[in-house]
Design an enzyme around this catalytic site. Structure first.
Site, PDB file in Angstrom:
ATOM      1  N   ASP A  15      35.259  39.218  42.212  1.00 29.34           N
ATOM      2  CA  ASP A  15      36.211  38.726  41.212  1.00 29.34           C
ATOM      3  C   ASP A  15      35.691  38.950  39.787  1.00 29.34           C
ATOM      4  OD1 ASP A  15      38.580  37.577  40.418  1.00 29.34           O
ATOM      5  OD2 ASP A  15      37.932  35.509  40.726  1.00 29.34           O
ATOM      6  N   ARG A  19      38.758  40.122  33.650  1.00 29.06           N
ATOM      7  CA  ARG A  19      38.067  39.472  32.531  1.00 29.06           C
ATOM      8  C   ARG A  19      37.018  40.383  31.901  1.00 29.06           C
ATOM      9  NH1 ARG A  19      36.781  34.256  35.902  1.00 29.06           N
ATOM     10  NH2 ARG A  19      37.790  35.545  37.497  1.00 29.06           N
ATOM     11  N   ASN A  63      47.891  39.219  45.898  1.00 25.79           N
ATOM     12  CA  ASN A  63      47.737  40.084  44.730  1.00 25.79           C
ATOM     13  C   ASN A  63      48.985  40.925  44.419  1.00 25.79           C
ATOM     14  OD1 ASN A  63      44.173  40.582  45.314  1.00 25.79           O
ATOM     15  ND2 ASN A  63      45.157  39.256  43.797  1.00 25.79           N
ATOM     16  N   ARG A 179      30.987  34.641  45.942  1.00 26.64           N
ATOM     17  CA  ARG A 179      32.107  34.826  45.016  1.00 26.64           C
ATOM     18  C   ARG A 179      31.552  34.954  43.612  1.00 26.64           C
ATOM     19  NH1 ARG A 179      38.275  32.969  44.943  1.00 26.64           N
ATOM     20  NH2 ARG A 179      38.837  34.022  43.020  1.00 26.64           N
ATOM     21  N   SER A 187      40.362  31.503  47.969  1.00 24.40           N
ATOM     22  CA  SER A 187      41.518  32.388  47.734  1.00 24.40           C
ATOM     23  C   SER A 187      41.954  33.123  49.005  1.00 24.40           C
ATOM     24  CB  SER A 187      41.229  33.382  46.600  1.00 24.40           C
ATOM     25  OG  SER A 187      40.955  32.704  45.392  1.00 24.40           O
ATOM     26  N   GLU A 198      27.868  30.116  54.764  1.00 23.11           N
ATOM     27  CA  GLU A 198      27.250  29.561  53.557  1.00 23.11           C
ATOM     28  C   GLU A 198      27.925  30.228  52.351  1.00 23.11           C
ATOM     29  OE1 GLU A 198      24.863  27.224  53.452  1.00 23.11           O
ATOM     30  OE2 GLU A 198      24.866  27.091  55.636  1.00 23.11           O
TER      31      GLU A 198
HETATM   32  C1  IPE Z   1      40.665  37.004  45.114  1.00 27.40           C
HETATM   33  O1  IPE Z   1      40.655  37.084  43.729  1.00 27.40           O
HETATM   34  C2  IPE Z   1      41.110  38.308  45.703  1.00 27.40           C
HETATM   35  C3  IPE Z   1      40.188  39.432  45.552  1.00 27.40           C
HETATM   36  C4  IPE Z   1      39.000  39.384  45.010  1.00 27.40           C
HETATM   37  C5  IPE Z   1      40.645  40.685  46.106  1.00 27.40           C
HETATM   38  P1  IPE Z   1      41.912  36.598  42.858  1.00 27.40           P
HETATM   39  O2  IPE Z   1      41.553  36.870  41.456  1.00 27.40           O
HETATM   40  O3  IPE Z   1      43.141  37.205  43.381  1.00 27.40           O
HETATM   41  O4  IPE Z   1      41.937  35.032  43.175  1.00 27.40           O
HETATM   42  P2  IPE Z   1      42.577  33.831  42.349  1.00 27.40           P
HETATM   43  O5  IPE Z   1      43.985  34.208  42.030  1.00 27.40           O
HETATM   44  O6  IPE Z   1      41.751  33.638  41.124  1.00 27.40           O
HETATM   45  O7  IPE Z   1      42.471  32.652  43.271  1.00 27.40           O
HETATM   46  C1  IPE Z   2      39.138  41.020  41.230  1.00 30.18           C
HETATM   47  O1  IPE Z   2      39.223  40.971  39.848  1.00 30.18           O
HETATM   48  C2  IPE Z   2      39.807  42.246  41.801  1.00 30.18           C
HETATM   49  C3  IPE Z   2      41.087  41.975  42.478  1.00 30.18           C
HETATM   50  C4  IPE Z   2      41.597  40.804  42.732  1.00 30.18           C
HETATM   51  C5  IPE Z   2      41.843  43.135  42.917  1.00 30.18           C
HETATM   52  P1  IPE Z   2      40.464  40.323  39.108  1.00 30.18           P
HETATM   53  O2  IPE Z   2      41.449  41.401  38.848  1.00 30.18           O
HETATM   54  O3  IPE Z   2      40.978  39.159  39.847  1.00 30.18           O
HETATM   55  O4  IPE Z   2      39.786  39.881  37.750  1.00 30.18           O
HETATM   56  P2  IPE Z   2      40.045  38.546  36.945  1.00 30.18           P
HETATM   57  O5  IPE Z   2      39.824  37.410  37.893  1.00 30.18           O
HETATM   58  O6  IPE Z   2      41.459  38.602  36.459  1.00 30.18           O
HETATM   59  O7  IPE Z   2      39.049  38.574  35.843  1.00 30.18           O
HETATM   60 MG    MG Z   3      40.519  37.191  39.800  1.00 34.15          MG
END
Ligand code: IPE
Ligand code: IPE
Ligand code: MG
Length: 231
Positions: A15, A19, A63, A179, A187, A198
């Site tokens: 994740d 950002r 997503n 994570r 998620s 863990e």
């Molecule tokens: C979880 O991340 C899904 C993946 C890393 C593929 P998200 O960014 O989608 O999760 P939320 O929306 O913050 O819970």
């Molecule tokens: C994780 O990064 C990748 C996917 C969920 C595909 P994000 O795209 O969720 O990045 P943030 O959480 O918005 O920073």
């Molecule tokens: Mg994210």
């Protein structure tokens, strides 16, 4: 430093790509490109550390709520890179598998995932499971549907029967789930399989992850005492 126990199966909720890009005044998609590079670094490091199974949460069933542009870009990334990295899988003896709902994916991408899984099925160095269009609830719902379709009688329904209907029943449960990017939630990642996993949370954004971060997570994991409900 006490002994390091390398977990056989590590899952990563990668994740923070968006950002990472926004902090640099760039488009979120740029973050996904950097995230892909990080994934390659971490796959190589995991292989070298002796991890047997690495599940990467790449795209969740939720997503699809993102903009069409971003979803399209992520689909395009898979299409563009999955097969292109074949040499890398061969070089590191990496078997690629998929977890998630293939039916909900564009047919060319579903086909690509099947092809790469087939081409790498004899590799034994490490297995990388791409959780793509994956949701823990969706996986359980699809399993229930198959159980009903098979007419399994109530008395035959046990935990191991349900397990056998999941996407990758032969793969052991994840020992460690990481994570990144400060969020502390699952998620919808591996809901059934994570019953006794863990968890390790890192504030670093996924595109900044490197080998030393994986080592730190494993060192932390090594200090845990897993009881599985026992004493
Ligand atoms: C979880 O991340 C899904 C993946 C890393 C593929 P998200 O960014 O989608 O999760 P939320 O929306 O913050 O819970
Ligand atoms: C994780 O990064 C990748 C996917 C969920 C595909 P994000 O795209 O969720 O990045 P943030 O959480 O918005 O920073
Ligand atoms: Mg994210």
């Amino acid at each position: 430093m006490s002994a390091i126990h390398v977990p056989p199966h590590v899952g990563i909720i990668m994740d923070g790509n968006g950002r990472w890009a926004v902090a640099r005044n760039q488009n979120r998609t740029r973050g996904h490109l950097e995230g892909l590079k990080a994934a390659k670094r971490i796959v190589a490091a995991a292989r070298e550390l002796g991890i047997s199974y690495l599940t990467l949460y790449t795209f969740s069933t939720e997503n699809w709520k993102r903009t069409q542009d971003e979803v399209g870009f992520l689909m395009g990334l898979v299409k563009q890179y999955l097969m292109k990295e074949l040499d890398f899988y061969v070089q590191h003896s990496i078997r690629i598998r998929h977890a998630g709902n293939l039916d909900g994916l564009p047919s060319d991408i579903a086909q690509e995932l099947k092809t790469v899984a087939d081409l790498t099925r004899t590799y034994t160095g490490m297995t990388v499971i791409l959780a793509f269009n994956y949701g823990g609830r969706d996986e359980i719902v699809r399993a229930i549907k198959k159980i009903v379709k098979d007419g399994v009688p109530e008395e035959a329904i046990t935990e191991s029967l349900v397990q056998s209907y999941l996407d990758n029943p032969d793969i052991p449960d994840p020992d460690l789930i990481i994570r990144t990017a400060s969020e502390k939630r699952s998620s919808n990642f591996l809901l059934w399989e994570s019953a006794y996993s863990e968890y390790y949370f890192s504030d670093k954004l996924w595109p900044d992850w490197d080998r030393e971060d994986l080592v730190a997570a494993i060192e932390d994991y090594s200090k845990r005492q897993r009881r599985f409900g026992g004493l």
